[in-house]
Every structure is written in C-alpha cells, then in structure tokens.
Design an enzyme around this catalytic site. Structure first.
Site, PDB file in Angstrom:
ATOM      1  N   GLU A   1       0.857  -1.194   0.000  1.00 13.55           N
ATOM      2  CA  GLU A   1       0.000   0.000   0.000  1.00 13.55           C
ATOM      3  C   GLU A   1       0.891   1.241   0.000  1.00 13.55           C
ATOM      4  O   GLU A   1       2.111   1.142   0.172  1.00 13.55           O
ATOM      5  CB  GLU A   1      -0.943  -0.013   1.209  1.00 13.55           C
TER       6      GLU A   1
ATOM      7  N   HIS B   1      -9.170   9.270   2.995  1.00 10.93           N
ATOM      8  CA  HIS B   1      -8.739   8.198   2.094  1.00 10.93           C
ATOM      9  C   HIS B   1      -8.931   8.708   0.672  1.00 10.93           C
ATOM     10  O   HIS B   1      -9.989   9.250   0.349  1.00 10.93           O
ATOM     11  CB  HIS B   1      -9.572   6.942   2.331  1.00 10.93           C
TER      12      HIS B   1
ATOM     13  N   ARG C   1      -0.754   8.921   1.747  1.00 10.96           N
ATOM     14  CA  ARG C   1      -2.176   9.217   1.588  1.00 10.96           C
ATOM     15  C   ARG C   1      -2.513  10.704   1.582  1.00 10.96           C
ATOM     16  O   ARG C   1      -3.377  11.150   0.841  1.00 10.96           O
ATOM     17  CB  ARG C   1      -2.939   8.583   2.740  1.00 10.96           C
TER      18      ARG C   1
ATOM     19  N   HIS D   1     -11.606   9.225   6.629  1.00 12.55           N
ATOM     20  CA  HIS D   1     -11.366   7.797   6.797  1.00 12.55           C
ATOM     21  C   HIS D   1     -10.852   7.429   8.181  1.00 12.55           C
ATOM     22  O   HIS D   1     -11.267   6.432   8.757  1.00 12.55           O
ATOM     23  CB  HIS D   1     -10.347   7.375   5.742  1.00 12.55           C
TER      24      HIS D   1
ATOM     25  N   ARG E   1      -1.129   8.851   9.190  1.00 14.81           N
ATOM     26  CA  ARG E   1      -0.970   7.412   9.442  1.00 14.81           C
ATOM     27  C   ARG E   1      -0.517   6.675   8.181  1.00 14.81           C
ATOM     28  O   ARG E   1      -1.061   6.875   7.095  1.00 14.81           O
ATOM     29  CB  ARG E   1      -2.315   6.843   9.895  1.00 14.81           C
TER      30      ARG E   1
HETATM   31  C1  SIN Z   1      -7.520   0.447   2.629  1.00 14.86           C
HETATM   32  O1  SIN Z   1      -7.824  -0.703   2.370  1.00 14.86           O
HETATM   33  O2  SIN Z   1      -7.162   1.261   1.789  1.00 14.86           O
HETATM   34  C2  SIN Z   1      -7.625   0.895   4.041  1.00 14.86           C
HETATM   35  C3  SIN Z   1      -6.442   0.486   4.793  1.00 14.86           C
HETATM   36  C4  SIN Z   1      -6.150   1.477   5.864  1.00 14.86           C
HETATM   37  O3  SIN Z   1      -6.855   2.457   6.010  1.00 14.86           O
HETATM   38  O4  SIN Z   1      -5.151   1.291   6.553  1.00 14.86           O
END
Ligand code: SIN
Length: 537
Positions: free
Chosen positions: A115, A244, A290, A351, A386
C-alpha cells in the site's frame, strides 16, 4: 440498575475484543457496544495489517516508512514498540483461527500486499475482507469465554469519575482524577444503567461521520473521544484527519471504500480525459503517502471542476481482479461498474482520526483507571499522517499492552471498595417531539466540516466553522437537559464536541504538516510545531 464488573470495555472492534480476550484471564469483562457487535469500523477494513513478515523486509524499514509518513511528529519509541511487537500479534491471530490469504504453492507463506508509503510488501490480508475475517474470529473466541458478557445496543453516555461523585454530593473533595465506570443507555428500553468498573477501556473507534463524505460506518461518531474529553482526559492531534483518496463516487453508494491495495496492485489514478496525474505531484506517483494523494485529487477536482477522478485496475485482467478483490468487484458490479473493464469513479472521503485521547505506551490516559486503545487513542504512532494498514496493528499491540498493564493494576484495585455512584437522574426531562432539531444539526455539522475543515483549510474557514459549531452546541445543551436521552441525541452531542476539538486543534496549529493543510501557513514550521497539539477541558 447497577452492574459491577472488573473491566468495562466500550466498543467491540478489534481493539476491544482483543483486549477482552486477554483481560478475561484475570477478571470479569463487560463489553458495551451501541449497535450489533460487528458493526464497527474493523468489520469494514479491507486492506489489512502491516507487519514485518518477509525475510526481505526489516523492522528498520517499517519504522522508517512510518516515521516518514508521520512527517516529523511520530513518537519514535512508540513506533519501535508497535513495529517490533507486530509479528507476534499476527501469529496470535492465526492461532485464533484467522485465515489470512496465502501465496500459491506448497510452502505456507502469507500473500503480502503493498500500500502507499510502504517500501516493501508487508500487508497481511484476507483478500479484500480482512476486517470482517478478523472480527468474526475474535467474536467466536469472545462468545466461548465465560468471563465476558456482551451488551449489544447499549451506548455509553458519560464516564463516572470523581467529579461526577463530587457533583452529586457523594464525596466532598476531588482528590484525584479517576474513573469508576460509565452510565450506559439501553437503547431498546431507554433505561440508563450504571456500570461500576475497576478499569474502563474506551475503544469505540473513530469519528468519520463528522464529515459529509466518509468511508466509515454510521456508528463512527467519535463517542470515545467525546466521553473521555468531557471527563477530563487529554486529547491530542485532532487536526490530523486522514482522508482516504479513493472512495466510490456513485449516487447510491454510501461509504464504500476502494482499498489502497488496488493501487498497491497497479491501479492508476486518471482524470476524466484518461490522463495520469500523480506524476506531477510526487515521485512515488499513485503510491505516494495518503495525505499527498488525497490533496492531489482535491487539487485536480478544484482545477477541472469535475465531480470525481478515476482509478483503473482493468489492465490486471479479470481472473486476478476477481480473486484478489472479490468484495470490491461485486460491490462495484452491483452499481453497474465492471472494474475488470472500466475505471472506477472515486473521490476522497474522511477515513481515519490520527488524533484522539492521549495515552502512554500502555494505553493509559491521564485519568486513573481509564485506558484508550485503537482509533480513539493518540499513542504517538501515526504523527501527522498514518501509514496505511498501521491502525489494526496498533490496535492489536496496544490491546495486549493495556491488558497486561491493567491486569497488574487490577490486583491492587481488587482490595478497594467501589465508591457509591448515584443512579442516573433524568430530572424533569420529557420525550422529545422535535427530532428534526437533531437531524438538522447533524447535517449542518457534516456539511460545514467538509467545506471548511476538510482537506484544505484556511484561517477564515476555521473561524466560520468555530462560530457554527458553538451555536449548534448551545442548542444541543438546551435539548440535552430538557429531553430524555436517545441514541441520536447522544451521537449528535458527541459529534458536535469532536467537530469542536478538530476545529480547535486545527486553529492552534499555525503551519501545514501531513494531513493538516492550511493555505495561510502552507509550509511546516519545525521550530515551533514539531510537536503534538494537546488540549484538555
Ligand atoms: C484500505 O484498504 O485502503 C484501508 C487500509 C487502511 O486504512 O489502513
């Protein structure tokens, strides 16, 4: 009615359940949860849990990624603890029956996802339904435990503290700041129960519902932060609300997240004309941190006047997509979007709350007997932004640490006699006939928070939001004392307070850092602001 328990756990997500399972080894546990037990944010978490599980990865790299994401204000000691204790917590979940996705082949190896902001593949997941799997297994274990009792459809109103007792004439001096449980509304009957507890743990999740667009479920109304703050607990870093970058943009879709793992597996952000745009904003492009991606999308939308941007994963082919993202595929298809053939319309949405009740390395707040774990807490792990999938990890690590610490404290407290807490006194409150006040104020808060205290802020917008929230709070106060409490009213009261705390912290921080971007101070100020924003009633 009074209920006496050793541990009172407020919330039934991963933090509360995991804590309860350990705590039940040393005492009786009551879990109160305001809806059905599995309705929390954990259940909706798609991405997974970040942890160092690959020989090619290292604690140092995970620590470095977390610190970089947090833009200078993570607490490095806490980051180190969480990262280092992570693998053991993951293996415990496996031993409890959690089925994480495995790589194909004879060797049993986790299929680790990637991610934004992670330099390695380190996200354990169960396809794109990780939260649901973890929640389900933990609930199964909780149901087997004779020492745990779950109270569904029960909502905590306020903590019982020394000052509650002083106000009600039970003790005459306020000698220390300690918590002795909570008043709790039984939503079905309207009765208010007195839970007397030696240790109280707030783990009621986040506050996404304070914004008009959010990936959070309806229960995310910031109850824990509001309850803790009213009782005198310190709150920190509420200005750092994580948006998000990619939630589904569709008139009928409410709160549906398109996991960051989609970009981790090659998904590309496009504008309406089909052009990539993240290259212009950050060298990590679509996998940038993010805050950067959400702000870039916001800028693109402001520039173009479009309602959404697009996320394209179709080039990965149908077999891969349907196997890796079955939930996202099916849900989008139900809105007639075939993600194996076409890009997904997306917008940013509130989010995750990086701030919360300030705790130490054991999850303790500044009030004696009161712990906070999970999204409701500010442990110092996330700093100003975060890192993706660090939150379930934090919840697991702190649930364990809080359980160990509170078990030791409980041994001493078992000798103490509970102070006599008064039953809830409704005064002359009556049933309300004007519920429109609640729904109107709720809508208004969510709208001005989105417009004035969203991804990009200014001093003027913050001042406007402050005036609005003050007016609404006056109205809520009047309403609260005149009418019998209801779930909606309690949520509104909490939501308004959390909005106020976000505005206050955002107004105090005279710089831009991570998730807090103020056009009047567009740069970070490392001389004065490389620190937490801490406030208290
Ligand atoms: C996501 O699946 O993008 C959320 C994961 C997160 O917020 O840590």
């Amino acid at each position: 009615m009074s209920i006496i328990t050793d541990y009172l756990v407020i919330g039934s997500g991963i933090a509360g359940l995991r804590f309860a399972l350990d705590a039940a080894k040393t005492g009786t546990v009551s879990i109160v949860t305001k809806k059905e037990k599995s309705e929390g944010s954990t259940n909706y978490a798609q991405g997974g849990i970040a942890s160092v599980l690959d020989p090619d990865d290292s604690f140092d790299l995970h620590i470095k990624d977390t610190l970089t994401s947090g833009v200078g204000i993570c607490h490095e000691d806490i980051v180190r603890i969480v990262v280092q204790e992570g693998p053991e917590r993951i293996h415990e979940l496996v031993s409890m029956g959690v089925g994480f996705s495995q790589q194909a082949g004879p060797k049993k190896m986790f299929d680790l996802g990637r991610e934004g902001g992670h330099s390695k593949r380190r996200i354990v997941h169960t396809k794109d339904l990780t939260g649901r799997e973890v929640e389900k297994r933990l609930l199964e274990r909780v149901a087997e435990d004779q020492n745990i009792r779950m109270y569904e459809n029960h909502m905590a109103i306020d903590l019982i503290t020394k000052s509650t007792l002083v106000r009600r004439g039970i003790v005459t001096q306020q000698t220390d700041q300690s918590c002795w449980g909570a008043y709790v509304l039984d939503v079905a009957t309207g009765d208010i129960l007195t839970f007397l507890a030696r240790i109280t743990i707030l783990c009621s999740g986040g506050a996404g519902k304070v914004y008009r667009y959010t990936s959070n479920p309806d229960i995310a109304t910031g109850d824990g932060v509001a309850i803790g703050f009213r009782a005198g607990a310190k709150v920190a870093n509420m200005e750092f609300v994580q948006f998000h970058p990619t939630s589904l943009y569709h008139s009928l879709a409410k709160n549906f997240l398109i996991s960051e793992a989609v970009r981790g597996e090659g998904g590309i952000l496009l504008d309406k004309k089909g052009n990539r745009f993240m290259e212009a904003y950050h060298p990590l492009k679509d996998l940038a941190f993010r805050d950067v991606v959400a702000r870039s999308i916001d800028m693109e939308l402001k520039k173009s006047g479009d309602h959404c941007v697009y996320l394209d994963i179709s080039h990965r082919g149908k077999e891969f997509i349907v196997n890796r993202f079955p939930h996202i595929y099916e849900t989008c298809l139900s809105y007639h979007i075939d993600i194996t053939q076409e890009p997904i319309p997306v917008i940013p949405a509130a989010h995750y709350m990086c701030g919360g009740l300030l705790t130490d390395e054991h999850g303790r707040t500044n009030l004696e007997n009161l712990f906070a774990i999970g999204e409701v807490a500010c442990t110092g792990l996330h700093g100003a932004n975060r890192l993706a999938s660090n939150s379930l990890l934090e919840a697991l690590v702190f649930a364990r640490r809080a359980a160990l610490k509170s078990a030791r404290e409980l041994t001493d407290k078992k000798q103490e006699i509970f102070p006599q807490a008064p039953e809830w006194d409704p005064g002359s409150a009556t049933d309300s006939e004007e519920l429109v006040v609640v729904s109107h104020n709720w809508d208004e808060i969510r709208r001005f928070m989105w417009n004035y205290v969203g991804i990009v802020r200014t001093n003027k917008r913050l001042a406007r939001a402050k005036r609005r929230v003050e007016n609404i709070q006056e109205e809520i106060k009047e309403y609260y004392w005149n009418f019998l409490v209801s779930l909606d009213l309690l949520e509104l009261r909490n939501l308004a307070l959390v909005a106020e705390l976000i505005i206050t912290c955002a107004s105090l921080r005279k710089e831009s850092r991570g998730l807090h971007f103020n056009l009047d101070y567009p740069s970070p100020d490392n001389k004065f602001w490389r620190q937490d924003t801490v406030i208290r009633k």
